[in-house]
Design a protein around this motif. Structure first.
Motif, short mmCIF file in Angstrom:
data_model
loop_
_atom_site.label_atom_id
_atom_site.label_comp_id
_atom_site.label_asym_id
_atom_site.label_seq_id
_atom_site.Cartn_x
_atom_site.Cartn_y
_atom_site.Cartn_z
N PHE A 1 1.20 -0.93 -0.26
CA PHE A 1 -0.19 0.10 0.12
C PHE A 1 1.35 1.32 0.46
O PHE A 1 0.74 2.35 -0.71
CB PHE A 1 -0.94 -0.13 1.23
CG PHE A 1 -2.06 -0.64 1.38
CD1 PHE A 1 -2.50 -0.93 0.26
CD2 PHE A 1 -2.13 -1.82 2.90
CE1 PHE A 1 -3.46 -2.45 0.05
CE2 PHE A 1 -3.35 -2.01 2.27
CZ PHE A 1 -3.63 -2.74 1.64
N SER A 2 1.79 0.82 0.85
CA SER A 2 2.31 2.51 1.25
C SER A 2 3.12 3.11 -0.19
O SER A 2 3.71 2.64 -0.75
CB SER A 2 3.02 2.47 1.87
OG SER A 2 4.68 1.28 1.79
N GLY A 3 2.55 4.77 -0.40
CA GLY A 3 3.27 4.74 -1.69
C GLY A 3 2.45 4.17 -2.93
O GLY A 3 2.57 5.47 -4.34
N ALA A 4 2.26 3.88 -2.89
CA ALA A 4 1.48 2.74 -4.38
C ALA A 4 -0.23 3.67 -4.47
O ALA A 4 -0.01 4.36 -5.50
CB ALA A 4 1.23 1.65 -4.43
N VAL A 5 -0.28 3.50 -3.42
CA VAL A 5 -1.97 4.65 -3.77
C VAL A 5 -1.30 5.81 -3.65
O VAL A 5 -2.04 6.96 -4.88
CB VAL A 5 -2.76 4.21 -2.49
CG1 VAL A 5 -4.58 5.10 -2.70
CG2 VAL A 5 -3.19 2.65 -2.13
#
Length: 421
Positions: free
Chosen positions: A116-120
């Motif tokens: 999740f971290s960074g991607a969204v």
């Protein structure tokens, strides 16, 4: 805001709503859950530290997945990984498993969150640019905080009530189910707009290339580097304080079995987050520079932690908790916008993962150390020690400010400020 940008924002807010709702079912009772499974304070926070170890190990590889395979794929992998590992956590509690298994599954939980971290966040920024959005990033991130605050309040209260009515394991099963629903939603509506994944290189070469570019545009750029270097101190102390406040509030309340009161810590923080998210753009306008606001917020956070540690009155602790959460919520969107305005699109997800990685590094060391301090001296003194540790990160923010990057004074989207990769 044009219709296409509005649709992107709606999808982002829905993803944030679902993710936070799922996570917050256990936020109010997680420490109690671990203690109920037979772990000591040191072991409980060590289990949390192994979660952050997982984030440290997998941040860059999963950031590369987002930058080379796709942000949607990264999100889908995150939801399914977290759903499975949350189920495993419930099984460990059911069996009162030895600590080694908690450590292993905690690492896998960290893997899920790194997808999740960074991607969204990278998906949102690129998609908004693609659809012609020209407003401020603070406004969008602020709305995200409002939505996640509402979800956090709902989930943490329900998690505490469900645990009170059933047992401490049921909220974990609910969390796993919500994550499955979010997987289906994201599969149907997410599209990688404004970003074309580069699949021409093999996984090892892609990792090396993206990592090299990320270091170039992240750690080698001083204004970005110093913000990232401040992350371990605020991040490590913040995650410890969040989970330590659960049993600490119960201790001040005088009833160690009042699980709904434990959920109050997360619920109060969520309401403060809603207020902070709503007011973040307006408060930002009072400061000429983003770093000025971040520094003031950091100092208030440190002072509030000291007051929490020295306080012995339950309701005063709740008030201080509101202040701490509000300050965090106001500073969060500003910090996000500041970093995003300095990072090129192609390396955005990985550099943001770098930032998350450094925050996780702080959690690896700081959480068990403060947990041990709580075993020896109590939760109050451990929060005061945490405030001192957080203070170490302030000079790094000052160093970033001295670089005079134009992102520090930007009040609208400045994607052009980041050079094309």
């Amino acid at each position: 805001m044009n219709p296409a940008a509005r649709r992107v924002q709606r999808i982002y807010l829905t993803l944030m709503l679902g993710n936070t709702l799922a996570a917050s079912f256990i936020w109010g009772i997680n420490t109690l859950f671990l203690l109920d499974a037979g772990l000591s304070n040191f072991e409980a926070f060590a289990a949390n530290a192994f979660f952050t170890v997982g984030m440290v190990i997998f941040e860059i590889p999963t950031g590369v997945v987002a930058d080379t395979v796709g942000r949607k794929v990264s999100y889908l992998l995150g939801t399914i990984t977290l759903s499975v590992t949350t189920g495993l956590y419930w099984m460990l509690w059911l069996w009162h498993s030895p600590f080694v298994w908690w450590a292993l599954v905690s690492v896998l939980l960290g893997l899920g969150f790194t997808f999740f971290s960074g991607a969204v966040e990278a998906w949102l920024v690129d998609a908004l640019a693609f659809t012609g959005y020209t407003g401020s990033l603070e406004a969008v991130f602020g709305r995200g905080l409002v939505v996640t605050g509402i979800a956090m309040f709902t989930g943490s209260v329900l998690g505490g009530v469900i645990a009170q009515a059933t047992n401490l394991g049921v909220p974990f099963l609910v969390r796993a189910g919500v994550l499955v629903v979010m997987f289906i939603f994201a599969y149907m509506v997410m599209r990688d707009l404004g970003f074309t994944p580069d699949r021409s290189a093999g996984p090892l070469k892609a990792t090396r290339n993206v990592l090299t570019q990320s270091v170039e545009h992240g750690l080698r750029k001083r204004s970005v580097r110093y913000v990232i270097f401040s992350a371990p101190f605020a991040g490590g102390v913040g995650i410890y304080a969040f989970y330590a406040l659960q049993p600490y509030l119960l201790q001040l309340y005088g009833d160690p079995t009042a699980y709904s009161i434990a959920g109050l810590a997360a619920a109060v923080l969520s309401l403060a987050q809603v207020g902070g998210g709503l007011l973040a753009p307006r408060i930002r306008s009072l400061f000429a520079k983003r770093t000025s606001m971040m520094l003031v917020a950091g100092l208030i956070s440190i002072g509030t932690l000291v007051a929490l540690g020295l306080n012995g009155v339950f309701w005063l602790a709740v008030v201080l908790l509101v202040v701490w959460g509000f300050v965090f919520a106001v500073a969060g969107p500003v910090r996000q916008a500041y970093l995003n305005d300095m990072i090129p699109s192609k390396q955005r997800a990985t550099v943001l993962s770098f930032d998350s990685l450094f925050g996780s590094l702080g959690g690896v060391v700081i959480q068990p150390a403060l947990g041990r301090a709580a075993d020896l001296q109590g939760y109050g003194p451990s929060l005061v020690i945490g405030a001192v540790v957080e203070l170490i990160g302030v000079p790094f923010l000052l160093a970033s400010r001295r670089q005079r990057d134009r992102a520090d004074t930007n009040t609208a989207r400045a994607d052009a400020a980041a050079p094309a990769a």
